[in-house]
Design a protein around this motif. Structure first.
Motif, PDB file in Angstrom:
ATOM      1  N   GLY A  88      51.661  88.204  80.535  1.00 57.44           N
ATOM      2  CA  GLY A  88      50.867  87.106  79.993  1.00 57.44           C
ATOM      3  C   GLY A  88      49.714  87.635  79.156  1.00 57.44           C
ATOM      4  O   GLY A  88      49.652  88.821  78.825  1.00 57.44           O
ATOM      5  N   GLU A  89      48.779  86.749  78.828  1.00 59.19           N
ATOM      6  CA  GLU A  89      47.675  87.175  77.956  1.00 59.19           C
ATOM      7  C   GLU A  89      46.453  87.636  78.733  1.00 59.19           C
ATOM      8  O   GLU A  89      45.866  88.662  78.432  1.00 59.19           O
ATOM      9  N   GLY A  90      46.044  86.874  79.714  1.00 58.75           N
ATOM     10  CA  GLY A  90      44.867  87.249  80.480  1.00 58.75           C
ATOM     11  C   GLY A  90      44.649  86.238  81.587  1.00 58.75           C
ATOM     12  O   GLY A  90      45.163  85.118  81.515  1.00 58.75           O
ATOM     13  N   PRO A  91      43.899  86.626  82.602  1.00 59.49           N
ATOM     14  CA  PRO A  91      43.679  85.722  83.724  1.00 59.49           C
ATOM     15  C   PRO A  91      42.921  84.467  83.298  1.00 59.49           C
ATOM     16  O   PRO A  91      42.033  84.533  82.450  1.00 59.49           O
ATOM     17  N   GLY A  92      43.277  83.346  83.909  1.00 59.06           N
ATOM     18  CA  GLY A  92      42.498  82.119  83.762  1.00 59.06           C
ATOM     19  C   GLY A  92      41.572  81.959  84.966  1.00 59.06           C
ATOM     20  O   GLY A  92      41.385  82.904  85.744  1.00 59.06           O
ATOM     21  N   GLU A  95      43.251  82.556  88.406  1.00 64.39           N
ATOM     22  CA  GLU A  95      43.597  83.972  88.579  1.00 64.39           C
ATOM     23  C   GLU A  95      42.344  84.804  88.842  1.00 64.39           C
ATOM     24  O   GLU A  95      42.347  85.718  89.684  1.00 64.39           O
ATOM     25  N   PRO A 101      47.672  87.389  88.970  1.00 67.96           N
ATOM     26  CA  PRO A 101      48.098  86.709  87.728  1.00 67.96           C
ATOM     27  C   PRO A 101      49.001  85.515  88.011  1.00 67.96           C
ATOM     28  O   PRO A 101      49.759  85.515  88.979  1.00 67.96           O
ATOM     29  N   PHE A 102      48.935  84.548  87.140  1.00 62.89           N
ATOM     30  CA  PHE A 102      49.842  83.389  87.157  1.00 62.89           C
ATOM     31  C   PHE A 102      49.905  82.703  88.529  1.00 62.89           C
ATOM     32  O   PHE A 102      50.970  82.616  89.152  1.00 62.89           O
ATOM     33  N   ASN A 128      49.073  91.067  82.781  1.00 64.71           N
ATOM     34  CA  ASN A 128      48.494  90.474  81.581  1.00 64.71           C
ATOM     35  C   ASN A 128      48.029  91.563  80.624  1.00 64.71           C
ATOM     36  O   ASN A 128      47.736  92.690  81.046  1.00 64.71           O
ATOM     37  N   HIS A 202      55.059  80.861  76.407  1.00 70.23           N
ATOM     38  CA  HIS A 202      54.199  80.931  77.591  1.00 70.23           C
ATOM     39  C   HIS A 202      54.422  79.665  78.420  1.00 70.23           C
ATOM     40  O   HIS A 202      54.554  78.571  77.860  1.00 70.23           O
TER      41      HIS A 202
HETATM   42  N1  URA Z   1      48.039  82.707  81.693  1.00 70.08           N
HETATM   43  C1  URA Z   1      48.207  84.022  81.478  1.00 70.08           C
HETATM   44  O1  URA Z   1      48.534  84.435  80.371  1.00 70.08           O
HETATM   45  N2  URA Z   1      48.023  84.835  82.494  1.00 70.08           N
HETATM   46  C2  URA Z   1      47.713  84.426  83.720  1.00 70.08           C
HETATM   47  O2  URA Z   1      47.586  85.262  84.595  1.00 70.08           O
HETATM   48  C3  URA Z   1      47.559  83.043  83.918  1.00 70.08           C
HETATM   49  C4  URA Z   1      47.723  82.204  82.903  1.00 70.08           C
END
Ligand code: URA
Length: 234
Positions: A88-92, A95, A101-102, A128, A202
């Motif tokens: 993924g891109e990065g923690p929200g 997360e 993650p996710f 991520n 995504h």
């Molecule tokens: N979206 C992401 O790209 N990564 C996460 O960990 C959560 C949501």
């Protein structure tokens, strides 16, 4: 979620030809990992020879500005010897709070999609491009992604997966160097670090754009075929 609920859920999402026979996940072929434990920060993350040591060594990372707003480094989760890494891109916010993650809405959708191709969350590895939450869930900046990249690469070396699935345009931007619309290259196999890479939408995009779920299912079937092909070789 029961198997029947899962199938109904996916069909509601537009995955019309979900294969009911694969909705029961296989047992993990290799040992499952847990999240990286809390850290001392004393070790060199790039010298780590396993993911746990690397996670420990990165837990106090201050190599970019994202450290200022994060609750914790979200290192990655899953099977340390997974055949498939989802990127993924990065923690929200969820997360960042939970350190994994996710785990929010997009993560729940990902969890629901995996059994349709015979996988479950514990079989795969999830990471991520950046390991710390960008403020307000903005896209990671190039210098932030660059600061994290050596650690992501080392993480991939340690896992040594067959396939990396790029979830969304930001992961594809930083792994594959493309800024083209994801609709123009999703579902097309490419390579990164000598691994097969499959870019796809995504899960958060799928939640906002239900019409894209048909294409995402087509991409997931390609992944399933690739894994079957490899099993045939083994
Ligand atoms: N979206 C992401 O790209 N990564 C996460 O960990 C959560 C949501």
């Amino acid at each position: 979620m029961s198997r029947r609920d899962l199938l109904n859920y996916l069909r509601d999402l537009g995955w019309r030809d979900v294969d009911a026979t694969v909705a029961t996940p296989r047992a993990a072929a290799r040992p499952e990992s847990t999240r990286a434990p809390a850290a001392t920060g004393a070790e060199d993350p790039l010298a780590a020879t396993d993911l746990k040591a690397m996670g420990r060594a990165l837990a106090a990372c201050k190599r970019c500005r994202l450290c200022q707003g994060r609750t914790q480094v979200v290192f990655g989760v899953g099977n340390p010897a997974a055949r498939v890494v989802f990127m993924g891109e990065g923690p929200g916010a969820d997360e960042d709070r939970l350190g994994e993650p996710f785990v929010g809405k997009a993560g729940k959708l990902l969890n629901a999609m995996l059994p349709s191709i015979g996988l479950k969350r514990a079989d795969v590895y999830i990471a991520n491009v950046v390991k710390c939450r960008p403020p307000g869930n903005r896209d990671p900046e190039p210098d932030e992604a660059a600061a994290c990249m050596p650690f992501l690469k080392r993480q991939i070396e340690l896992i040594d997966p067959l396939v990396i699935v790029c979830l969304g345009r930001i992961a594809a931007r930083y792994l594959l160097g493309t800024t083209a619309p994801i609709s123009s290259y999703r579902g097309r196999w490419t390579k990164w670090m000598g691994r097969d890479v499959l870019p796809t939408y995504h899960p958060a995009y799928l939640l906002r754009n239900p019409a894209a779920k048909r294409e995402s299912w087509s991409d997931f079937k390609k992944l399933r075929e690739r894994l079957k092909q490899e099993e045939g070789r083994g």
